[in-house]
Design an enzyme around this catalytic site. Structure first.
Site, PDB file in Angstrom:
ATOM      1  N   ASP A 127      -8.221   4.036   9.542  1.00  0.00           N
ATOM      2  CA  ASP A 127      -7.678   3.368   8.356  1.00  0.00           C
ATOM      3  C   ASP A 127      -8.726   3.588   7.269  1.00  0.00           C
ATOM      4  O   ASP A 127      -9.864   3.129   7.385  1.00  0.00           O
ATOM      5  CB  ASP A 127      -7.419   1.884   8.634  1.00  0.00           C
ATOM      6  CG  ASP A 127      -6.219   1.371   7.850  1.00  0.00           C
ATOM      7  OD1 ASP A 127      -5.875   1.996   6.824  1.00  0.00           O
ATOM      8  OD2 ASP A 127      -5.632   0.347   8.244  1.00  0.00           O
ATOM      9  N   CYS A 150      -5.047 -17.735  14.141  1.00  0.00           N
ATOM     10  CA  CYS A 150      -4.752 -16.941  15.339  1.00  0.00           C
ATOM     11  C   CYS A 150      -4.898 -17.843  16.565  1.00  0.00           C
ATOM     12  O   CYS A 150      -5.489 -18.923  16.473  1.00  0.00           O
ATOM     13  CB  CYS A 150      -5.733 -15.783  15.466  1.00  0.00           C
ATOM     14  SG  CYS A 150      -5.451 -14.469  14.262  1.00  0.00           S
ATOM     15  N   CYS A 196     -12.461  -8.434  13.950  1.00  0.00           N
ATOM     16  CA  CYS A 196     -11.301  -8.634  13.055  1.00  0.00           C
ATOM     17  C   CYS A 196     -11.469  -7.908  11.720  1.00  0.00           C
ATOM     18  O   CYS A 196     -12.461  -8.085  11.022  1.00  0.00           O
ATOM     19  CB  CYS A 196     -11.105 -10.125  12.793  1.00  0.00           C
ATOM     20  SG  CYS A 196      -9.712 -10.462  11.677  1.00  0.00           S
ATOM     21  N   ASP A 244     -12.803  -0.527  12.085  1.00  0.00           N
ATOM     22  CA  ASP A 244     -13.073  -0.579  10.642  1.00  0.00           C
ATOM     23  C   ASP A 244     -14.532  -0.908  10.323  1.00  0.00           C
ATOM     24  O   ASP A 244     -15.244  -1.506  11.132  1.00  0.00           O
ATOM     25  CB  ASP A 244     -12.161  -1.612   9.973  1.00  0.00           C
ATOM     26  CG  ASP A 244     -10.715  -1.149   9.917  1.00  0.00           C
ATOM     27  OD1 ASP A 244     -10.485   0.077   9.844  1.00  0.00           O
ATOM     28  OD2 ASP A 244      -9.817  -2.012   9.946  1.00  0.00           O
ATOM     29  N   CYS A 271     -10.620 -12.261  17.443  1.00  0.00           N
ATOM     30  CA  CYS A 271     -11.272 -11.029  17.864  1.00  0.00           C
ATOM     31  C   CYS A 271     -12.525 -10.858  17.010  1.00  0.00           C
ATOM     32  O   CYS A 271     -12.455 -10.955  15.782  1.00  0.00           O
ATOM     33  CB  CYS A 271     -10.361  -9.828  17.629  1.00  0.00           C
ATOM     34  SG  CYS A 271      -8.684 -10.047  18.245  1.00  0.00           S
ATOM     35  N   ARG A 299      -9.755  -8.485   9.153  1.00  0.00           N
ATOM     36  CA  ARG A 299      -9.465  -9.415   8.053  1.00  0.00           C
ATOM     37  C   ARG A 299     -10.304 -10.686   8.164  1.00  0.00           C
ATOM     38  O   ARG A 299      -9.872 -11.755   7.751  1.00  0.00           O
ATOM     39  CB  ARG A 299      -7.970  -9.730   8.077  1.00  0.00           C
ATOM     40  CG  ARG A 299      -7.281  -9.417   6.772  1.00  0.00           C
ATOM     41  CD  ARG A 299      -5.766  -9.380   6.909  1.00  0.00           C
ATOM     42  NE  ARG A 299      -5.309  -8.013   7.004  1.00  0.00           N
ATOM     43  CZ  ARG A 299      -4.435  -7.569   7.896  1.00  0.00           C
ATOM     44  NH1 ARG A 299      -3.893  -8.385   8.776  1.00  0.00           N
ATOM     45  NH2 ARG A 299      -4.081  -6.309   7.896  1.00  0.00           N
ATOM     46  N   ARG A 339       7.177   0.027   2.356  1.00  0.00           N
ATOM     47  CA  ARG A 339       6.935  -1.058   3.295  1.00  0.00           C
ATOM     48  C   ARG A 339       5.753  -1.899   2.862  1.00  0.00           C
ATOM     49  O   ARG A 339       4.853  -1.395   2.190  1.00  0.00           O
ATOM     50  CB  ARG A 339       6.725  -0.519   4.711  1.00  0.00           C
ATOM     51  CG  ARG A 339       5.624   0.516   4.844  1.00  0.00           C
ATOM     52  CD  ARG A 339       5.923   1.427   6.040  1.00  0.00           C
ATOM     53  NE  ARG A 339       4.832   2.334   6.355  1.00  0.00           N
ATOM     54  CZ  ARG A 339       4.600   3.470   5.715  1.00  0.00           C
ATOM     55  NH1 ARG A 339       5.345   3.816   4.696  1.00  0.00           N
ATOM     56  NH2 ARG A 339       3.606   4.252   6.097  1.00  0.00           N
ATOM     57  N   LYS A 378      -3.647   4.700   6.642  1.00  0.00           N
ATOM     58  CA  LYS A 378      -3.968   5.259   7.954  1.00  0.00           C
ATOM     59  C   LYS A 378      -3.917   6.773   7.945  1.00  0.00           C
ATOM     60  O   LYS A 378      -2.972   7.358   7.456  1.00  0.00           O
ATOM     61  CB  LYS A 378      -2.960   4.726   8.979  1.00  0.00           C
ATOM     62  CG  LYS A 378      -3.007   3.222   9.088  1.00  0.00           C
ATOM     63  CD  LYS A 378      -1.953   2.703  10.026  1.00  0.00           C
ATOM     64  CE  LYS A 378      -1.946   1.204  10.075  1.00  0.00           C
ATOM     65  NZ  LYS A 378      -1.394   0.594   8.846  1.00  0.00           N
ATOM     66  N   ARG A 394       0.818  -1.201   0.000  1.00  0.00           N
ATOM     67  CA  ARG A 394       0.000   0.000   0.000  1.00  0.00           C
ATOM     68  C   ARG A 394       0.858   1.260   0.000  1.00  0.00           C
ATOM     69  O   ARG A 394       0.550   2.254  -0.615  1.00  0.00           O
ATOM     70  CB  ARG A 394      -0.900  -0.029   1.253  1.00  0.00           C
ATOM     71  CG  ARG A 394      -1.657   1.238   1.546  1.00  0.00           C
ATOM     72  CD  ARG A 394      -2.791   1.407   0.571  1.00  0.00           C
ATOM     73  NE  ARG A 394      -3.391   2.725   0.565  1.00  0.00           N
ATOM     74  CZ  ARG A 394      -2.861   3.842   0.088  1.00  0.00           C
ATOM     75  NH1 ARG A 394      -1.635   3.840  -0.376  1.00  0.00           N
ATOM     76  NH2 ARG A 394      -3.536   4.969   0.078  1.00  0.00           N
ATOM     77  N   TYR A 395       1.928   1.220   0.798  1.00  0.00           N
ATOM     78  CA  TYR A 395       2.807   2.376   0.982  1.00  0.00           C
ATOM     79  C   TYR A 395       4.086   2.175   0.168  1.00  0.00           C
ATOM     80  O   TYR A 395       4.432   1.047  -0.160  1.00  0.00           O
ATOM     81  CB  TYR A 395       3.168   2.521   2.465  1.00  0.00           C
ATOM     82  CG  TYR A 395       1.986   2.806   3.362  1.00  0.00           C
ATOM     83  CD1 TYR A 395       1.433   4.075   3.412  1.00  0.00           C
ATOM     84  CD2 TYR A 395       1.417   1.808   4.149  1.00  0.00           C
ATOM     85  CE1 TYR A 395       0.354   4.350   4.232  1.00  0.00           C
ATOM     86  CE2 TYR A 395       0.337   2.076   4.977  1.00  0.00           C
ATOM     87  CZ  TYR A 395      -0.193   3.353   5.018  1.00  0.00           C
ATOM     88  OH  TYR A 395      -1.257   3.624   5.828  1.00  0.00           O
TER      89      TYR A 395
HETATM   90  C1  LIG Z   1      -0.537  -0.325   8.783  1.00  0.00           C
HETATM   91  C2  LIG Z   1       0.039  -0.792   7.519  1.00  0.00           C
HETATM   92  C3  LIG Z   1       1.421  -0.713   7.290  1.00  0.00           C
HETATM   93  C4  LIG Z   1       2.380  -0.151   8.305  1.00  0.00           C
HETATM   94  O1  LIG Z   1       2.086   1.177   8.542  1.00  0.00           O
HETATM   95  P1  LIG Z   1       2.939   2.004   9.601  1.00  0.00           P
HETATM   96  O2  LIG Z   1       2.187   3.291   9.712  1.00  0.00           O
HETATM   97  O3  LIG Z   1       4.288   2.144   9.009  1.00  0.00           O
HETATM   98  O4  LIG Z   1       2.976   1.235  10.872  1.00  0.00           O
HETATM   99  C5  LIG Z   1       1.880  -1.150   6.075  1.00  0.00           C
HETATM  100  N1  LIG Z   1       1.061  -1.625   5.135  1.00  0.00           N
HETATM  101  C6  LIG Z   1      -0.271  -1.695   5.320  1.00  0.00           C
HETATM  102  C7  LIG Z   1      -1.134  -2.200   4.225  1.00  0.00           C
HETATM  103  C8  LIG Z   1      -0.829  -1.285   6.520  1.00  0.00           C
HETATM  104  O5  LIG Z   1      -2.147  -1.364   6.713  1.00  0.00           O
END
Ligand SMILES: *Cc1c(COP(=O)(O)O)cnc(C)c1O
Length: 451
Positions: free
Chosen positions: A334, A129, A136, A297, A133, A138, A120, A341, A116-117
């Site tokens: 989110d 799990c 959840c 969510d 929860c 997911r 990372r 986020k 997504r980002y």
């Molecule tokens: C939360 C999340 C992350 C990590 O986000 P940080 O703000 O760096 O902790 C990475 N990828 C996805 C898809 C996420 O939902």
């Protein structure tokens, strides 16, 4: 007031279980509770719980004997019970409900990897799990043993990471990575460590909370071979902080693993400023730094857990200034649809002029900050960090606007909507018609009427 001592609890039906069994995580996993008959032995079930537990197709139920022991059997609103024992409300749909509210599936270049980002990824390594929860995010995949990731999919995830050098941070999640067979977890970590551009590995897990006995010396010895390794746990209520959890976090931090906590804001469970303050204090006592407080969510089954966003703002108002900065998480929504986020907090910036900012603190004290009248702007052309910067195409965002890479960000379909055929209009035919008028200057050829 002296801080509360952390205690351990065992439901009466487990009184005769020998310690070596109780403290064995495999025993905890194989003795999980999941049926009306199981729960009747430890809790006084409500009609709503009975109804939910007898519903076909319900999101998986499983609770470790350790975690169920933390519930007050006679309190239908026990904050731990509400998180893990299903209720009839869970079956009700609500406005805005989605199966994959964060659009994770759309962001997956290969199965189980959510990119997504820019730098990372979220790597889903199992659907299992230790307990489940009810809210959840997911639940569309979690709990289903037939939907867990295959060896071939794992190889595809590793291949994608190898050929994607902008990824410097891999977040293992699921499901819960600490429910994986120890050998498999180690293989995964060592394969990730072979990829040179992966700087940090993170594990998102609720195992220390559901089953602290999983945190053995063997586990921490293994994990510390793969540093830098970070870990986020998931605690929502002070009742989850026990002697056992404190011992587990002590082991993890001694192994050099920085610990964070992600909470979800849940109606009737932790939607109280004063409870949240006690929660974050107890977390820092066990050396866990509050990281995120999530708005719940818009996911199926979670409707009755949601609070208004204003509750989150109120909680942040009650933390900042009132307690240690280290104890304050970032409150995030989110974004439904997959925006990632988005942090929210009360407004501290009250007003401003061209060189003055008016700010307020948590007490309502209002102050001014005088900005410099002369500031020599940072010069990117002589800065080595600016020269080395790497921003992924299309993800420079609002920073890209500030840095002059783009002048605007347009919603989808913006150009089509605003193109009302003016291209064919006679007034547009001559581009010079729209050049600057040069107000105050004598009329030149360019600004005079071409006709
Ligand atoms: C939360 C999340 C992350 C990590 O986000 P940080 O703000 O760096 O902790 C990475 N990828 C996805 C898809 C996420 O939902």
């Amino acid at each position: 007031m002296t801080p509360r001592a952390f205690v351990s609890k065992r439901a009466p039906i487990y009184a005769d279980v020998p310690d070596e069994k109780w403290n064995d995580w495999r025993w905890q996993l194989s003795h999980r509770l999941n049926s009306v008959e199981d729960f009747e032995q430890v809790l006084n079930l409500t009609d709503s719980e009975r109804q939910a537990l007898s519903t076909q197709g319900l999101f998986r139920v499983d609770i470790t004997p350790y975690f169920v022991s933390l519930i007050d059997p006679d309190d239908p609103n026990d904050p731990i019970r509400l998180q893990v024992v299903p209720r009839a409300e869970e079956i009700k749909p609500f406005t805005g409900m989605m199966e994959d509210s964060l659009a994770e599936d759309r962001h997956s270049p290969v199965p189980g990897l959510v990119h997504r980002y820019p730098d990372r990824v979220l790597m889903l390594v199992t659907t299992q799990c230790a307990s489940y929860c009810r809210y959840c995010t997911r639940s569309r995949i979690v709990g289903d043993p037939s939907a867990t990731f295959s060896r071939a999919e794992f190889e595809m995830q590793i291949e994608y990471l190898k050929r994607t050098p902008q990824v410097r941070d891999v977040l293992l999640s699921g499901g819960d990575p600490l429910t994986l067979a120890p050998k498999l977890l180690e293989e995964l970590l060592s394969r990730l460590r072979e990829i040179p551009h992966i700087e940090i590995i993170r594990i998102g897990t609720r195992v220390p909370v559901f089953m602290p006995m999983r945190v053995t010396d063997e586990l921490t010895d293994m994990l510390q071979k793969y540093h830098p390794l970070w870990m986020n746990i998931h605690v929502n209520h002070p009742n989850e902080i026990t002697k056992e959890l404190a011992e587990a976090t002590d082991k993890l931090t001694r192994a050099g693993i920085p610990l964070g906590n992600q909470s979800v804001l849940l109606a009737g469970i932790n939607d109280c400023v004063h409870l949240q303050r006690q929660l974050v204090h107890e977390l820092v006592r066990i050396r866990v730094r509050p990281y995120y407080l999530y708005q719940c969510d818009l996911v199926e089954g979670a409707g009755h857990f949601r609070t208004p966003v204003s509750k989150g703002i109120e909680i942040m108002e009650g933390l900042r200034g009132h307690t240690s900065g280290y104890a304050i998480p970032t409150y995030v929504v989110d974004a439904p649809g997959g925006g990632g986020k988005i942090p929210l907090m009360p407004n501290y910036r009250i007003s401003e002029s061209d060189h003055k900012v008016v700010l307020r603190n948590y007490e309502g004290y209002i102050t001014t900050y005088e900005e410099p009248l002369t500031y020599k702007p940072h010069d990117p052309s002589t800065c080595e960090f600016c020269k080395a910067k790497r921003i992924e195409p299309g993800q420079s965002g609002v920073l890209g606007l500030l840095e002059g890479e783009d002048m605007f960000i347009k919603p989808e379909g913006f150009d089509e909507l605003h193109n009302r055929g003016g291209g064919a209009h006679r007034l547009r035919a001559d581009a010079s018609k729209w050049s600057p008028l040069g107000i105050g200057a004598p009329a030149s050829e360019e600004t005079s009427d071409p006709e």
